[in-house]
Design a protein around this motif. Structure first.
Motif, short mmCIF file in Angstrom:
data_model
loop_
_atom_site.label_atom_id
_atom_site.label_comp_id
_atom_site.label_asym_id
_atom_site.label_seq_id
_atom_site.Cartn_x
_atom_site.Cartn_y
_atom_site.Cartn_z
N ARG A 15 33.89 23.46 -9.02
CA ARG A 15 33.38 23.36 -10.39
C ARG A 15 34.37 22.64 -11.29
O ARG A 15 33.99 22.08 -12.33
N ILE A 16 35.64 22.64 -10.93
CA ILE A 16 36.65 22.01 -11.77
C ILE A 16 36.41 20.51 -11.94
O ILE A 16 36.80 19.92 -12.96
N HIS A 17 35.74 19.88 -10.97
CA HIS A 17 35.54 18.43 -11.04
C HIS A 17 34.82 18.02 -12.32
O HIS A 17 35.14 16.98 -12.92
N GLU A 18 33.83 18.80 -12.74
CA GLU A 18 33.05 18.43 -13.91
C GLU A 18 33.82 18.60 -15.21
O GLU A 18 33.39 18.12 -16.27
N LEU A 19 34.99 19.25 -15.15
CA LEU A 19 35.79 19.50 -16.34
C LEU A 19 36.96 18.54 -16.49
O LEU A 19 37.54 18.44 -17.58
N THR A 20 37.33 17.85 -15.42
CA THR A 20 38.61 17.12 -15.41
C THR A 20 38.45 15.66 -15.01
O THR A 20 39.32 15.09 -14.35
N ARG A 21 37.37 15.04 -15.43
CA ARG A 21 37.16 13.63 -15.07
C ARG A 21 38.21 12.71 -15.70
O ARG A 21 38.44 11.60 -15.20
N ASP A 22 38.84 13.14 -16.78
CA ASP A 22 39.87 12.34 -17.44
C ASP A 22 41.28 12.72 -16.99
O ASP A 22 42.26 12.26 -17.57
N PHE A 23 41.39 13.54 -15.96
CA PHE A 23 42.68 13.90 -15.37
C PHE A 23 42.85 13.15 -14.05
O PHE A 23 41.86 12.76 -13.42
#
Length: 204
Positions: A15-23
């Protein structure tokens, strides 16, 4: 070797992928947990908390963290105005409703990274200062031998050129001192947990 290719993180349905696209993905690391099953992620997290934070590691690692905090205090890197909720928004502000409603996970003074969310097989914590906004993601994955293992991904968003220089400067210390010590501490935490369970079972 405990260090993994970036794909070991990006190919998982976290689920973290959808939160950290700019990381960007800085590191991916694995930790052996012999005998672990699919439902043992909460037990592993409990073992990690029992093992303590960075200041419970080896003397070289404790010294590095102590030096970092002293430099941060001297140069103003860690002021509240540079942290999560001030210089940068928390990842909690990006959470979809189903993750937001899940348990967040406890915060602990021994762990400078603060909880974002905690699910059955993954959790995330974050930290921000004048150098970087970073996320530590822990996931529970079935390994090639059939046992489940803990994987850690470190995601970063440097604060300009200074943040990029900072990340480059600390890379040798992470790979030569911090991560090897963390591997020993976290794998030992799992072994100690297993040993305690075995002793409790044989005493009944």
């Amino acid at each position: 070797m405990p260090r993994l290719a970036e794909a070991a993180y990006t190919e998982q349905p976290w689920r973290i992928h959808e939160l950290t696209r700019d990381f960007s993905v800085e590191d991916v690391w694995s930790f052996r947990t012999p005998g672990a099953g699919p439902g043992d992620f909460p037990a592993m997290l409990a073992a990690l908390r029992a093992a303590g934070g960075p200041m419970q590691q080896s003397w070289p690692t404790r010294s590095l963290f102590a030096l970092r905090w002293k430099l941060g205090a001297l140069l103003g890197w860690d002021k509240p105005s540079a942290g999560v909720g001030t210089r940068v928004l928390s990842l909690r502000d990006r959470l979809p409703d189903d993750v937001r409603d899940a348990p967040r996970g406890p915060d602990d003074a021994a762990m400078p990274l603060k909880a974002v969310y905690e699910l059955d097989r993954e959790c995330a914590r974050e930290l921000a200062n004048k150098t970087v906004h970073t996320v530590m993601h822990l996931g529970w994955v079935q390994g090639a031998d059939g046992d489940y293992e803990l994987r850690m991904a470190v995601l970063v968003k440097p604060n300009g050129w200074f943040g990029r220089l900072y990340m480059a400067a600390i890379a040798p210390f992470r790979y030569l001192i911090v991560y090897p010590a963390l591997t020993r501490q976290w794998e030992r935490a799992w072994r100690d947990r297993n040993q305690a369970e075995h002793e409790e079972g044989t005493s009944r």
